[in-house]
Design a protein around this motif. Structure first.
Motif, PDB file in Angstrom:
ATOM      1  N   SER A 150      30.256  19.446   7.870  1.00 50.90           N
ATOM      2  CA  SER A 150      29.353  20.280   7.085  1.00 50.90           C
ATOM      3  C   SER A 150      30.120  21.267   6.228  1.00 50.90           C
ATOM      4  CB  SER A 150      28.391  21.025   8.020  1.00 50.90           C
ATOM      5  OG  SER A 150      27.456  21.769   7.291  1.00 50.90           O
TER       6      SER A 150
ATOM      7  N   MET B 147      30.352  21.058   1.963  1.00 51.73           N
ATOM      8  CA  MET B 147      29.905  22.202   1.173  1.00 51.73           C
ATOM      9  C   MET B 147      31.078  22.882   0.483  1.00 51.73           C
ATOM     10  SD  MET B 147      26.920  23.864   3.564  1.00 51.73           S
ATOM     11  CE  MET B 147      26.483  25.094   2.341  1.00 51.73           C
TER      12      MET B 147
ATOM     13  N   PRO C 156      32.976  25.701   0.770  1.00 54.53           N
ATOM     14  CA  PRO C 156      32.634  27.033   0.271  1.00 54.53           C
ATOM     15  C   PRO C 156      33.692  27.661  -0.631  1.00 54.53           C
ATOM     16  CG  PRO C 156      33.041  27.046   2.651  1.00 54.53           C
ATOM     17  CD  PRO C 156      32.915  25.627   2.231  1.00 54.53           C
TER      18      PRO C 156
ATOM     19  N   SER D 241      33.556  25.898  -3.977  1.00 54.97           N
ATOM     20  CA  SER D 241      32.413  26.353  -4.774  1.00 54.97           C
ATOM     21  C   SER D 241      32.703  27.679  -5.449  1.00 54.97           C
ATOM     22  CB  SER D 241      31.171  26.483  -3.877  1.00 54.97           C
ATOM     23  OG  SER D 241      30.777  25.230  -3.388  1.00 54.97           O
TER      24      SER D 241
ATOM     25  N   THR E 210      17.550  27.415  -0.542  1.00 55.68           N
ATOM     26  CA  THR E 210      18.204  26.499   0.396  1.00 55.68           C
ATOM     27  C   THR E 210      17.608  26.612   1.789  1.00 55.68           C
ATOM     28  OG1 THR E 210      20.279  26.615  -0.862  1.00 55.68           O
ATOM     29  CG2 THR E 210      20.414  25.802   1.401  1.00 55.68           C
TER      30      THR E 210
ATOM     31  N   SER F  27      26.308  24.631  -5.161  1.00 55.57           N
ATOM     32  CA  SER F  27      27.262  25.175  -4.191  1.00 55.57           C
ATOM     33  C   SER F  27      26.824  24.906  -2.757  1.00 55.57           C
ATOM     34  CB  SER F  27      27.423  26.686  -4.405  1.00 55.57           C
ATOM     35  OG  SER F  27      27.869  26.972  -5.713  1.00 55.57           O
ATOM     36  N   PHE F  28      25.508  24.766  -2.540  1.00 53.53           N
ATOM     37  CA  PHE F  28      24.989  24.464  -1.212  1.00 53.53           C
ATOM     38  C   PHE F  28      24.779  22.972  -1.002  1.00 53.53           C
ATOM     39  CE2 PHE F  28      23.828  28.930  -1.536  1.00 53.53           C
ATOM     40  CZ  PHE F  28      24.089  29.392  -0.247  1.00 53.53           C
TER      41      PHE F  28
ATOM     42  N   PHE G  99      24.555  20.638   2.449  1.00 55.91           N
ATOM     43  CA  PHE G  99      24.297  21.374   3.688  1.00 55.91           C
ATOM     44  C   PHE G  99      23.675  20.475   4.750  1.00 55.91           C
ATOM     45  CE2 PHE G  99      20.113  21.812   1.691  1.00 55.91           C
ATOM     46  CZ  PHE G  99      19.249  21.636   2.770  1.00 55.91           C
TER      47      PHE G  99
ATOM     48  N   THR H 228      25.590  26.807   9.501  1.00 59.11           N
ATOM     49  CA  THR H 228      26.421  26.607   8.321  1.00 59.11           C
ATOM     50  C   THR H 228      25.824  27.298   7.100  1.00 59.11           C
ATOM     51  OG1 THR H 228      27.163  24.470   9.168  1.00 59.11           O
ATOM     52  CG2 THR H 228      27.533  24.901   6.843  1.00 59.11           C
ATOM     53  N   ILE H 229      24.533  27.129   6.876  1.00 58.19           N
ATOM     54  CA  ILE H 229      23.885  27.779   5.742  1.00 58.19           C
ATOM     55  C   ILE H 229      24.025  29.293   5.839  1.00 58.19           C
ATOM     56  CG2 ILE H 229      21.709  28.216   4.537  1.00 58.19           C
ATOM     57  CD1 ILE H 229      20.783  25.437   5.369  1.00 58.19           C
TER      58      ILE H 229
ATOM     59  N   CYS I 206      36.963  18.338   1.072  1.00 60.45           N
ATOM     60  CA  CYS I 206      35.637  18.138   0.495  1.00 60.45           C
ATOM     61  C   CYS I 206      35.430  16.683   0.080  1.00 60.45           C
ATOM     62  CB  CYS I 206      35.433  19.067  -0.705  1.00 60.45           C
ATOM     63  SG  CYS I 206      33.816  18.904  -1.493  1.00 60.45           S
TER      64      CYS I 206
END
Length: 463
Positions: free
Chosen positions: A18, A22, A24, A27, A54, A204-205, A208, A232-233, A295
């Motif tokens: 996850s 994503m 992060p 992003s 989201t 960016s999400f 998820f 994660t979110i 990623c």
């Protein structure tokens, strides 16, 4: 054909996929500049709206994961409420999203490594670097997924830590006098412009829900996967808000600062040079390459399992549902995604001579739109399935309805006002790909292979 390895992934390994998909830190390195070019100062506001949307979108997906475990992710969830035909639309849209992420992020990875080598006065074009690294990522995605997830978690953990340290240093050095509410305000932007920014924020999400594709390989999936999605979110949302705000104030709340941020190809490295040192900037760039690397692996692993599930249901050539006898991975689907991604990168460079960052920008619009399609369909499926089977009461339908309205507006904002060429082609590419693949599914339909899905209870007839 075989089945995927059941109960092979733990909570940590599920979190790893996850976090990797994503990406992060990726992003923050790529999308903040794109969003700044659209909404000016209002970057953190854009991310805040994206966070709220989201969470709304995730409600139906989390509920489905509490009830079903599958490798098909949103594709199968859509089938439960809307039927097989609508599921195909959702499935191909979701596959397109992950595939364009593989292509675009691979291009950026090549460009980042090329820039790193340039700091050492070694000049190599991004394409051969991307091809070489793609071969390594191909092997990792092809082999046991436990190995892939462990590599991804280690790389992403280092990357996030370095970006957070940079944000703290920026806050400390700019002080209270350098802080501003501008990144949280709407400024002079219209709602349509904010909507365009939100699409990039949602990008960016994107992913998820990727752990939904591990339903057949995760231990206690109906318990672990929902927890992973929520956690994660929440964690990444906080990270996005901190990092996006630090980048805006780091470049400065001035026209020149905003222009510099919107045009920077390596904003985090630029800020690290300005506020810490060139050595730290090098470390940040190196960490981002590791995050980009993980990623791509995560997107290949997820995309391959969706393609595997579509094939296993008889909707595309049956060879794509083959499982490796040793590694228990959908290796033919992995091969298909990686070969096609490499060909697109080569064709892109041959025709345009553009760099990998440009390839990502072009793909980003298609990724965002196709992901929005999949999210809208799964929320519509949730409304139908959970209300019909009395898992949700009428008032509980409000959140998925809000999600669909928000995504429709975000999609509309990404189409009108018409973005510049070639980004204006994104809607046609998205719709065209889905139509072509749905037609191809009908032409190549074959006998369904029995599935190895672990469900809490059977679906009612006709679902």
């Amino acid at each position: 054909m075989g089945n995927l390895k059941k109960d092979s992934l733990s909570l940590v390994e599920t979190i790893a996929l996850s976090a990797a998909v994503m990406g992060p830190s990726v992003s923050m390195a790529l999308n903040v500049s794109l969003i700044t070019g659209l909404v000016n100062y209002s970057v953190t506001l854009t991310f805040l709206i994206s966070v709220l949307i989201t969470f709304c979108v995730s409600t139906a997906i989390i509920k489905f994961n509490k009830m079903f475990s599958t490798s098909g992710s949103l594709y199968k969830f859509t089938e439960y409420g809307l039927g097989k035909k609508m599921a195909l639309v959702s499935g191909w849209a979701l596959l397109l999203a992950y595939f364009t992420l593989v292509v675009g992020v691979s291009g950026v990875l090549g460009s980042y490594v090329s820039s790193l080598l340039g700091m050492a006065h070694i000049h190599i074009n991004w394409l051969p670097i991307s091809v070489f690294l793609s071969l390594i990522m191909w092997v990792l995605a092809y082999c046991d997924i436990k190995l892939s997830t462990r590599v991804m978690l280690a790389l992403e953990g280092v990357s996030i830590s370095l970006v957070l340290i940079l944000a703290v240093v920026i806050f400390f050095k700019v002080g209270f006098h350098g802080m501003s509410f501008a990144p949280l305000g709407i400024g002079k932007n219209s709602f349509a412009i904010i909507g365009q920014g939100v699409v990039m924020g949602l990008l960016s999400f994107a992913g998820f829900e990727c752990t939904s594709a591990l339903g057949e390989e995760t231990k206690s999936p109906t318990k672990l996967i929902p927890r992973v999605i929520i956690g994660t979110i929440s964690g990444i949302a906080i990270f996005f808000l901190i990092s996006s705000y630090s980048q805006v104030i780091g470049f400065g709340i001035t026209p020149s600062g905003i222009k510099s941020l919107s045009t920077s190809t390596m904003p985090l490295s630029d800020l690290a040079t300005k506020y810490i040192s060139t050595k730290y900037a090098f470390l940040v760039a190196l960490a981002l390459t590791m995050s980009l690397f993980s990623c791509v692996i995560g997107c290949v692993c997820t995309g391959a399992r969706i393609l595997f599930s579509i094939s296993r249901d008889g909707n595309i050539h049956k060879g794509l549902s083959n499982v490796h006898p040793k590694y228990k991975t959908p290796h033919i689907s992995v091969n298909t995604i990686m070969i096609t991604a490499l060909l697109i990168q080569i064709v892109f460079y041959t025709l345009t001579r553009g760099d990998g960052n440009l390839l990502y920008t072009y793909n980003a619009y298609v990724t965002a739109l196709s992901m929005l399609v999949a999210y809208m369909f799964v929320n519509a499926s949730g409304i139908v399935y959970f209300y019909k089977n009395k898992h949700w009461k009428m008032y509980q339908l409000i959140i998925p309805i809000i999600s669909i309205i928000a995504m429709l507006y975000a999609a509309y904002s990404n189409i009108y006002p018409i973005p510049p060429y070639p980004m204006n082609l994104a809607p046609y590419i998205t719709v065209g790909f889905i139509l072509i693949m749905v037609i191809l599914s009908r032409l190549t339909k074959h006998e369904v292979v029995p599935q190895n899905e672990d469900r809490e209870w059977d679906l009612p007839g006709g679902a």
